[in-house]
Design an enzyme around this catalytic site. Sequence first.
Site, short mmCIF file in Angstrom:
data_model
loop_
_atom_site.label_atom_id
_atom_site.label_comp_id
_atom_site.label_asym_id
_atom_site.label_seq_id
_atom_site.Cartn_x
_atom_site.Cartn_y
_atom_site.Cartn_z
N ASP A 1 -3.39 1.25 -5.77
CA ASP A 1 -2.02 1.18 -5.28
C ASP A 1 -1.36 -0.16 -5.58
O ASP A 1 -0.14 -0.28 -5.61
CB ASP A 1 -1.98 1.46 -3.79
CG ASP A 1 -2.90 0.55 -2.99
OD1 ASP A 1 -3.78 -0.12 -3.58
OD2 ASP A 1 -2.75 0.50 -1.75
N ASN B 1 5.65 -1.22 3.40
CA ASN B 1 4.86 -0.59 4.45
C ASN B 1 5.67 -0.34 5.72
O ASN B 1 5.33 0.52 6.53
CB ASN B 1 3.64 -1.45 4.80
CG ASN B 1 2.57 -1.41 3.74
OD1 ASN B 1 2.57 -0.53 2.88
ND2 ASN B 1 1.66 -2.36 3.77
N HIS C 1 -1.16 -9.59 -1.06
CA HIS C 1 -0.53 -9.03 -2.26
C HIS C 1 0.93 -8.80 -1.92
O HIS C 1 1.45 -9.39 -0.97
CB HIS C 1 -1.22 -7.73 -2.67
CG HIS C 1 -1.41 -6.76 -1.54
ND1 HIS C 1 -0.43 -5.89 -1.12
CD2 HIS C 1 -2.46 -6.57 -0.69
CE1 HIS C 1 -0.87 -5.19 -0.10
NE2 HIS C 1 -2.10 -5.58 0.20
N HIS D 1 -8.06 -8.87 2.26
CA HIS D 1 -7.19 -9.57 3.20
C HIS D 1 -7.99 -10.52 4.09
O HIS D 1 -7.58 -11.65 4.33
CB HIS D 1 -6.46 -8.57 4.08
CG HIS D 1 -5.28 -7.93 3.43
ND1 HIS D 1 -4.20 -8.64 2.97
CD2 HIS D 1 -4.99 -6.62 3.19
CE1 HIS D 1 -3.30 -7.82 2.46
NE2 HIS D 1 -3.76 -6.59 2.57
N ARG E 1 -1.59 6.15 5.49
CA ARG E 1 -0.68 6.10 4.34
C ARG E 1 -1.38 6.37 3.02
O ARG E 1 -0.72 6.70 2.04
CB ARG E 1 0.08 4.78 4.31
CG ARG E 1 -0.75 3.50 4.34
CD ARG E 1 0.18 2.30 4.50
NE ARG E 1 -0.49 1.02 4.59
CZ ARG E 1 -0.84 0.43 5.73
NH1 ARG E 1 -0.60 1.04 6.87
NH2 ARG E 1 -1.41 -0.77 5.74
N THR F 1 0.81 -1.22 0.00
CA THR F 1 0.00 0.00 0.00
C THR F 1 0.84 1.27 0.00
O THR F 1 0.60 2.19 -0.78
CB THR F 1 -0.94 -0.01 1.22
OG1 THR F 1 -1.85 -1.10 1.08
CG2 THR F 1 -1.74 1.29 1.31
N ASP G 1 -9.21 -3.32 0.16
CA ASP G 1 -8.00 -3.98 0.66
C ASP G 1 -8.29 -4.77 1.93
O ASP G 1 -7.90 -5.94 2.05
CB ASP G 1 -6.92 -2.93 0.93
CG ASP G 1 -5.63 -3.55 1.41
OD1 ASP G 1 -4.95 -4.21 0.61
OD2 ASP G 1 -5.30 -3.38 2.60
#
Length: 506
Positions: free
Chosen positions: A304, A67, A449, A263, A130, A46, A259
């Site tokens: 992203d 990250n 990912h 997950h 972020r 990300t 995202d």
Amino acid sequence: MTIVVDQFSANLFNQYRSRWTGGLRRLSDEGLVSSNGYQTHGLTETCPGHSTVLTGVHPAQTGIPSNDWIDPTTGEEVYCLAAPGNTLAHGRNSDNGPVGPDNIRASSLGDWLKDQRPGSRVFAVSGKDRGAINLAGHRPDGAYWFTDDFGLTTYVEPGQSAPARLAAVDAFNAEFRRRQATTPHAWTYSQPQCRALEARWEINGKTLHSKLPPAKDDFDSSPGLDEETLEAAIYLIDTQNLGQGQTTDLLGVSLSATDRIGHAYGTQGPEMCEQMHRLDQALGQFLSRLDTISGGAVVVLTADHGGSDFVERLAQRGSPHAHRIDSAPLAAVNASLRQRFGLDASPLQSGSSGLIVADKAHKTLPEPLRSQIIEAALPMLQTLPDIVFVEARDRLLTDPLPDSEQPEILTLRERMRLSAVDERSPDIIMVRAANVTGGGRVGGNIAGHGTPWDYDRRVPILFWKPGASAQERFLPIRTVDIAPTLAKVIGIKASPVSGRALPLWN
């Protein structure tokens, strides 16, 4: 206007494209569409992915390889946007600690706009810090993200006032908390075809009941997060009069729910199906608001990074190579290295996209021992099952940055070079075979990912403005092309970048 949908692969975009009826349908039918867009680098997480979108350069140049990373001198884990001198405006601790743009080594579209048009304003909003901070750049008027039970927060630099930093969103936060207390967002089967995807899966000895979560499930991992983020974006447009003055304003919106749902539940179940339809409807309402902006609006939507489904479902649906990796072979390598170098602890430890060579406290080992261990480890690691690329970071950094204008033909080494950053990337960079993953826990993350494979690199890139003609782009374009393209549209000069300004509408 820049919209980044976190973990929105080109595969997912193409899978649902014909089913949408709202905002994603408008963007697909009325915009300039590339379903063959690329994040060109190899470590598709990300923070690095977001860092490319409005800087026009790769993670190797933004200084954001992942990250988080390990500080080689202290052994401590460093969050990608850690800024120890700052505080958080809502006055509480968070998982990531104090944050800010300090670690980003590149300027961005918002910075160029501020330099050349001082009257312009730059805002960003996201479900994640972020997401907001990367899109806002170094000197925004506001970068906001959601935090539990509070609403939107931001970072506060030394000498700044927390109440002043939050003043622009105080009214929104009060209304958000009221909504959460009275009518919290709920999962709903808005589309019958989503219910048909319900199933049970065994993952690492635990059962996943793949169906919509309970009505009051965690807000941060539900479609409600994106719906509230878009409400916050509309609030900023309305209260700050964005796009309605004499100069250009920039609003970045990073949507985090895809995202988190990917997950927690994978990409091919009822949970992601529900998310795709709810996101489409929420974006439809958002675009309707943009239609009314007197100064007009230009929108780019991208991601992203992409993502894949959890490997158990992939294997059952025709990909028998998909599986979870066994950690025992790496333990054997560590045992061999301990014996060879007379060490009392394993020298190879996990470090994001590879391994760090460190002591028990995660501090880097002294030279020449560090280099000797790396050279001894490389041939052993290359023989491990499911490992297809191994290289020392320092050697990889001696490669020149590759020309990425044809991202689909970059070699594996070139992809990883575009992610490599001195002192921040791990000592040994490793890549697993496609659709091979580690760990996985029901109730935590079961899919992810971060790989250099195309299911993680390929993302949609769509440009849209009201009334423009629709167009499909066949050849690949890159996320690093977005910033110079928008700079050209706005009529400002971009800093030196790796991307190129694309021709848009005639």
